[in-house]
Design an enzyme around this catalytic site. Sequence first.
Site, PDB file in Angstrom:
ATOM      1  N   HIS A  81      68.019 -43.299 -98.750  1.00 56.97           N
ATOM      2  CA  HIS A  81      66.851 -44.168 -98.719  1.00 56.97           C
ATOM      3  C   HIS A  81      66.093 -44.061-100.034  1.00 56.97           C
ATOM      4  O   HIS A  81      66.056 -43.009-100.657  1.00 56.97           O
ATOM      5  CB  HIS A  81      65.932 -43.863 -97.530  1.00 56.97           C
ATOM      6  CG  HIS A  81      65.465 -42.445 -97.440  1.00 56.97           C
ATOM      7  ND1 HIS A  81      66.291 -41.397 -97.060  1.00 56.97           N
ATOM      8  CD2 HIS A  81      64.245 -41.893 -97.670  1.00 56.97           C
ATOM      9  CE1 HIS A  81      65.601 -40.273 -97.054  1.00 56.97           C
ATOM     10  NE2 HIS A  81      64.356 -40.549 -97.425  1.00 56.97           N
TER      11      HIS A  81
ATOM     12  N   HIS B  72      62.388 -44.775-101.832  1.00 51.33           N
ATOM     13  CA  HIS B  72      60.963 -44.952-101.596  1.00 51.33           C
ATOM     14  C   HIS B  72      60.434 -45.870-102.687  1.00 51.33           C
ATOM     15  O   HIS B  72      60.613 -45.593-103.869  1.00 51.33           O
ATOM     16  CB  HIS B  72      60.211 -43.614-101.699  1.00 51.33           C
ATOM     17  CG  HIS B  72      60.588 -42.614-100.662  1.00 51.33           C
ATOM     18  ND1 HIS B  72      59.835 -42.399 -99.533  1.00 51.33           N
ATOM     19  CD2 HIS B  72      61.637 -41.758-100.586  1.00 51.33           C
ATOM     20  CE1 HIS B  72      60.397 -41.450 -98.806  1.00 51.33           C
ATOM     21  NE2 HIS B  72      61.498 -41.046 -99.426  1.00 51.33           N
TER      22      HIS B  72
END
Length: 109
Positions: free
Chosen positions: A97, A99
């Site tokens: 992931h 950010h």
Amino acid sequence: MTVSQCVFCNIVRDQITVPKVWESASVVAFRDANPSAQTHLLIIPKEHVPNFEALEDSALWEEMRQAAMGLVRDFNLTAGYKLIVNGGKYQHIPHLHWHLLGGELKPNP
């Protein structure tokens, strides 16, 4: 952790409902539940990719890049943003992931 236990995989499968701010065939983005900035988005592949080192698919890399660029534009972050990828002991969820942070950053505790 199995894929069935992965919180991000469960979001992709809509077993955990979150408002999505971006979605394509291979990528989804949504707001971080514990934001570190005025705008704090998570960009994830729909496929379970455990970490940055495991991202070998150049088409997926390009789709994640396009999502990040589109979100920077859509959330009017061009004046300043951070795109962060954590790994190893700094990666708390073992699903790749990114950010995307923009606006006012919250101070570190």
